[in-house]
Design a protein around this motif. Structure first.
Motif, PDB file in Angstrom:
ATOM      1  N   SER A  70       7.175   1.002  -1.072  1.00  0.00           N
ATOM      2  CA  SER A  70       5.838   1.416  -0.619  1.00  0.00           C
ATOM      3  C   SER A  70       4.692   0.656  -1.041  1.00  0.00           C
ATOM      4  CB  SER A  70       5.667   2.937  -0.670  1.00  0.00           C
ATOM      5  OG  SER A  70       5.529   3.113  -2.168  1.00  0.00           O
ATOM      6  N   LEU A  71       4.708  -0.014  -2.158  1.00  0.00           N
ATOM      7  CA  LEU A  71       3.785  -0.817  -2.473  1.00  0.00           C
ATOM      8  C   LEU A  71       3.692  -2.085  -1.659  1.00  0.00           C
ATOM      9  CD1 LEU A  71       1.623  -0.768  -4.746  1.00  0.00           C
ATOM     10  CD2 LEU A  71       3.104  -1.837  -6.122  1.00  0.00           C
ATOM     11  N   SER A  72       4.763  -2.616  -1.767  1.00  0.00           N
ATOM     12  CA  SER A  72       5.031  -4.006  -1.050  1.00  0.00           C
ATOM     13  C   SER A  72       4.574  -3.781   0.511  1.00  0.00           C
ATOM     14  CB  SER A  72       5.973  -4.876  -1.136  1.00  0.00           C
ATOM     15  OG  SER A  72       7.389  -3.890  -0.775  1.00  0.00           O
ATOM     16  N   LEU A  73       4.949  -2.786   1.271  1.00  0.00           N
ATOM     17  CA  LEU A  73       4.741  -2.672   2.496  1.00  0.00           C
ATOM     18  C   LEU A  73       3.145  -2.389   2.808  1.00  0.00           C
ATOM     19  CD1 LEU A  73       7.136   0.027   4.034  1.00  0.00           C
ATOM     20  CD2 LEU A  73       6.950  -2.268   4.557  1.00  0.00           C
ATOM     21  N   PHE A  74       2.441  -1.790   1.878  1.00  0.00           N
ATOM     22  CA  PHE A  74       1.435  -1.743   2.086  1.00  0.00           C
ATOM     23  C   PHE A  74       0.420  -2.905   1.577  1.00  0.00           C
ATOM     24  CE2 PHE A  74      -3.091  -1.132   0.070  1.00  0.00           C
ATOM     25  CZ  PHE A  74      -3.942  -0.636   1.030  1.00  0.00           C
ATOM     26  N   GLU A  75       0.861  -3.556   0.613  1.00  0.00           N
ATOM     27  CA  GLU A  75       0.242  -4.944   0.229  1.00  0.00           C
ATOM     28  C   GLU A  75       0.381  -5.969   1.023  1.00  0.00           C
ATOM     29  OE1 GLU A  75       0.770  -5.756  -3.940  1.00  0.00           O
ATOM     30  OE2 GLU A  75      -0.986  -4.333  -4.487  1.00  0.00           O
ATOM     31  N   GLU A  76       1.537  -6.180   1.625  1.00  0.00           N
ATOM     32  CA  GLU A  76       1.700  -7.283   2.358  1.00  0.00           C
ATOM     33  C   GLU A  76       0.989  -7.139   3.550  1.00  0.00           C
ATOM     34  OE1 GLU A  76       5.999  -7.415   2.643  1.00  0.00           O
ATOM     35  OE2 GLU A  76       5.839  -8.041   0.594  1.00  0.00           O
ATOM     36  N   ASP A  77       0.448  -5.979   4.202  1.00  0.00           N
ATOM     37  CA  ASP A  77      -0.272  -6.035   5.654  1.00  0.00           C
ATOM     38  C   ASP A  77      -1.410  -4.945   5.383  1.00  0.00           C
ATOM     39  OD1 ASP A  77      -1.070  -6.571   7.696  1.00  0.00           O
ATOM     40  OD2 ASP A  77       0.883  -5.716   8.807  1.00  0.00           O
ATOM     41  N   TYR A  78      -2.516  -5.578   4.783  1.00  0.00           N
ATOM     42  CA  TYR A  78      -3.792  -4.717   4.694  1.00  0.00           C
ATOM     43  C   TYR A  78      -4.221  -4.744   6.087  1.00  0.00           C
ATOM     44  CZ  TYR A  78      -3.982  -4.931  -0.648  1.00  0.00           C
ATOM     45  OH  TYR A  78      -3.877  -4.568  -1.974  1.00  0.00           O
ATOM     46  N   SER A  79      -3.720  -5.563   6.977  1.00  0.00           N
ATOM     47  CA  SER A  79      -4.260  -5.441   8.245  1.00  0.00           C
ATOM     48  C   SER A  79      -3.957  -4.249   9.213  1.00  0.00           C
ATOM     49  CB  SER A  79      -4.071  -6.514   9.029  1.00  0.00           C
ATOM     50  OG  SER A  79      -2.676  -6.601   9.458  1.00  0.00           O
ATOM     51  N   GLN A  80      -2.982  -3.370   8.469  1.00  0.00           N
ATOM     52  CA  GLN A  80      -2.610  -2.319   9.212  1.00  0.00           C
ATOM     53  C   GLN A  80      -3.288  -1.007   8.753  1.00  0.00           C
ATOM     54  OE1 GLN A  80       1.855  -1.471   8.396  1.00  0.00           O
ATOM     55  NE2 GLN A  80       2.277  -3.356   9.569  1.00  0.00           N
ATOM     56  N   MET A  81      -4.333  -1.463   7.855  1.00  0.00           N
ATOM     57  CA  MET A  81      -5.053  -0.177   7.398  1.00  0.00           C
ATOM     58  C   MET A  81      -5.912   0.064   8.476  1.00  0.00           C
ATOM     59  SD  MET A  81      -6.821  -0.702   3.676  1.00  0.00           S
ATOM     60  CE  MET A  81      -8.365  -0.208   4.147  1.00  0.00           C
ATOM     61  N   SER A  82      -5.839   1.614   8.756  1.00  0.00           N
ATOM     62  CA  SER A  82      -6.949   2.019   9.811  1.00  0.00           C
ATOM     63  C   SER A  82      -8.276   1.639   9.667  1.00  0.00           C
ATOM     64  CB  SER A  82      -6.628   3.454  10.219  1.00  0.00           C
ATOM     65  OG  SER A  82      -7.459   4.092   9.506  1.00  0.00           O
ATOM     66  N   THR A  83      -8.928   1.196  11.123  1.00  0.00           N
ATOM     67  CA  THR A  83     -10.322   0.937  11.022  1.00  0.00           C
ATOM     68  C   THR A  83     -11.262   2.071  10.606  1.00  0.00           C
ATOM     69  OG1 THR A  83     -10.477   1.267  13.169  1.00  0.00           O
ATOM     70  CG2 THR A  83     -10.117  -0.839  12.571  1.00  0.00           C
ATOM     71  N   ASP A  84     -10.736   3.558  10.489  1.00  0.00           N
ATOM     72  CA  ASP A  84     -11.474   4.366  10.421  1.00  0.00           C
ATOM     73  C   ASP A  84     -11.333   4.748   8.636  1.00  0.00           C
ATOM     74  OD1 ASP A  84      -9.282   5.373  10.863  1.00  0.00           O
ATOM     75  OD2 ASP A  84     -10.110   7.100  11.686  1.00  0.00           O
ATOM     76  N   GLU A  85     -10.854   4.040   7.899  1.00  0.00           N
ATOM     77  CA  GLU A  85     -10.503   4.354   6.549  1.00  0.00           C
ATOM     78  C   GLU A  85     -11.666   4.814   5.706  1.00  0.00           C
ATOM     79  OE1 GLU A  85      -7.834   5.118   4.944  1.00  0.00           O
ATOM     80  OE2 GLU A  85      -6.939   3.454   3.885  1.00  0.00           O
ATOM     81  N   SER A  86     -11.282   5.994   5.203  1.00  0.00           N
ATOM     82  CA  SER A  86     -12.282   6.278   4.247  1.00  0.00           C
ATOM     83  C   SER A  86     -11.797   7.021   3.061  1.00  0.00           C
ATOM     84  CB  SER A  86     -13.364   7.298   5.037  1.00  0.00           C
ATOM     85  OG  SER A  86     -12.557   8.538   5.342  1.00  0.00           O
ATOM     86  N   VAL A 194     -11.467   0.616   0.184  1.00  0.00           N
ATOM     87  CA  VAL A 194     -12.512   1.230   0.906  1.00  0.00           C
ATOM     88  C   VAL A 194     -13.776   1.000   0.076  1.00  0.00           C
ATOM     89  CG1 VAL A 194     -13.469   3.589   1.529  1.00  0.00           C
ATOM     90  CG2 VAL A 194     -11.094   3.019   2.182  1.00  0.00           C
ATOM     91  N   ILE A 195     -13.711   1.119  -1.162  1.00  0.00           N
ATOM     92  CA  ILE A 195     -14.946   1.130  -1.772  1.00  0.00           C
ATOM     93  C   ILE A 195     -15.601  -0.347  -2.278  1.00  0.00           C
ATOM     94  CG2 ILE A 195     -15.820   1.565  -4.336  1.00  0.00           C
ATOM     95  CD1 ILE A 195     -13.755   3.614  -4.813  1.00  0.00           C
ATOM     96  N   LYS A 196     -14.624  -1.392  -2.177  1.00  0.00           N
ATOM     97  CA  LYS A 196     -14.974  -2.733  -2.097  1.00  0.00           C
ATOM     98  C   LYS A 196     -16.049  -2.930  -3.152  1.00  0.00           C
ATOM     99  CE  LYS A 196     -14.677  -4.132   2.709  1.00  0.00           C
ATOM    100  NZ  LYS A 196     -13.252  -3.735   2.610  1.00  0.00           N
ATOM    101  N   PRO A 197     -15.596  -2.636  -4.254  1.00  0.00           N
ATOM    102  CA  PRO A 197     -16.374  -2.841  -5.565  1.00  0.00           C
ATOM    103  C   PRO A 197     -16.651  -4.331  -5.983  1.00  0.00           C
ATOM    104  CG  PRO A 197     -14.224  -2.300  -6.486  1.00  0.00           C
ATOM    105  CD  PRO A 197     -14.035  -2.240  -4.935  1.00  0.00           C
ATOM    106  N   LYS A 198     -17.643  -4.692  -6.540  1.00  0.00           N
ATOM    107  CA  LYS A 198     -17.667  -6.192  -7.020  1.00  0.00           C
ATOM    108  C   LYS A 198     -16.902  -6.308  -8.296  1.00  0.00           C
ATOM    109  CE  LYS A 198     -21.254  -9.104  -8.749  1.00  0.00           C
ATOM    110  NZ  LYS A 198     -22.743  -9.537  -8.650  1.00  0.00           N
ATOM    111  N   ILE A 199     -16.678  -5.330  -9.165  1.00  0.00           N
ATOM    112  CA  ILE A 199     -15.837  -5.413 -10.216  1.00  0.00           C
ATOM    113  C   ILE A 199     -14.822  -4.111 -10.411  1.00  0.00           C
ATOM    114  CG2 ILE A 199     -15.946  -5.621 -12.812  1.00  0.00           C
ATOM    115  CD1 ILE A 199     -18.823  -6.589 -12.756  1.00  0.00           C
ATOM    116  N   VAL A 200     -13.663  -4.410 -10.655  1.00  0.00           N
ATOM    117  CA  VAL A 200     -12.720  -3.459 -11.035  1.00  0.00           C
ATOM    118  C   VAL A 200     -12.408  -3.695 -12.469  1.00  0.00           C
ATOM    119  CG1 VAL A 200     -10.275  -2.808 -10.673  1.00  0.00           C
ATOM    120  CG2 VAL A 200     -11.580  -3.876  -8.869  1.00  0.00           C
ATOM    121  N   CYS A 201     -12.446  -2.731 -13.157  1.00  0.00           N
ATOM    122  CA  CYS A 201     -12.099  -2.759 -14.624  1.00  0.00           C
ATOM    123  C   CYS A 201     -10.860  -1.926 -15.002  1.00  0.00           C
ATOM    124  CB  CYS A 201     -13.262  -2.048 -15.606  1.00  0.00           C
ATOM    125  SG  CYS A 201     -12.882  -2.338 -17.424  1.00  0.00           S
TER     126      CYS A 201
END
Ligand code: URA
Length: 266
Positions: A70-86, A194-201
């Motif tokens: 499930s991880l690779s399916l998601f990671e390999e294609d972020y473009s499949q993320m819906s445009t109304d993602e929240s 979704v959050i698009k942070p500047k930094i991930v810790c």
């Protein structure tokens, strides 16, 4: 030593001691072999220009899922993320999750909390007993220490976003298992998108190894920024580890200074 340099060092020392006091570090020890050497402090350059280096691999055991479908399916294609993602949609998708065995022992799903537009996101491992009871991340002893760490860089918990690699408590706080991580972590990755942070810790190995897909230990990869999907990612010790190993607090302080400098840099 030039006066400005001396006052810079004093200021660094003062803020480091304040941080130690703030996070409850008791007793300061000077390693005898270091006592004759020049002070191991930051130059102004270090503070204002956090470094970005490639991660070196080291052979360690890991949380990195070997072939998480499930991880690779998601990671390999972020473009499949819906445009109304929240965040709301991700929470809805999780629903009353029954995807892994943790659903049978959890009380609450701990989705995450804080500012949905945070510039800084902290990622922990998994909810513990207090988090499971309240449905909120990092509210137990480790959470109280995390709050102090956040406040040490002049932020409040409400300024940042806090979440975990997995959203349900493993029984007896055991380490999350690989299938649990591979099932649950796509929701974390969507939250970060979704959050698009500047930094991930990343707090600890589970977060670091899952997000970076590495097997390196925290000690090996902490203390430097890496690129992660448009953000800068830094790994540091988990607050629960700090409760058991207070001597590591000084390393976390160095990492927090790096984060603060980067947040303030533009
Ligand atoms: N430890 C974690 O990794 N996450 C929490 O939410 C609490 C403790």
């Amino acid at each position: 030593m030039a006066e400005s340099r001396r006052s810079f060092y004093l200021q660094q020392l003062k803020s480091r001691l304040e941080f130690y006091q703030e996070i409850g570090l008791e007793g300061l020890f000077l390693k005898p072999h270091l006592s004759q050497e020049p002070p191991q402090t930051y130059s102004e350059e270090d503070v204002s220009q956090p470094e970005t280096k490639a991660v070196k691999e080291s052979p360690t055991n890991s949380y990195a899922a070997e072939s998480p479908q499930s991880l690779s399916l998601f990671e390999e294609d972020y473009s499949q993320m819906s445009t109304d993602e929240s965040l709301e949609k991700i929470r809805q998708d999780i629903g009353d999750c029954q995807r892994c065995k943790l659903c049978s022992t959890r009380t609450h799903i701990v989705f995450g909390s804080g500012n949905p537009e945070a510039r800084l996101v902290f990622v922990g491992e998994a909810p513990g007993a207090d988090e499971d009871a309240q449905g909120l991340p990092f509210v137990g002893r480790a959470g109280q220490l995390l709050t102090k760490i956040i406040e040490s860089i002049n932020l409040k918990r409400e300024d940042v976003y806090i979440c975990n690699v997995i959203k349900c408590r493993p029984p007896n706080n055991r380490f999350p298992e690989k299938d649990e991580i591979s099932t649950c972590s796509p929701f974390l990755l969507r939250q970060l998108e979704v959050i698009k942070p500047k930094i991930v810790c990343c707090l600890g190995a589970a977060a670091a190894q899952t997000i970076l897909k590495t097997k390196s230990s925290v000690g090996w990869i902490r203390g430097r920024f890496q690129d992660y999907r448009g953000a800068k990612l830094i790994v540091t010790y988990h607050p629960a580890y700090l409760l058991r190993n207070p001597e590591a607090k000084k390393d976390v302080w160095e990492d927090m200074k790096r984060i603060k400098a980067l947040l303030e840099s533009n």
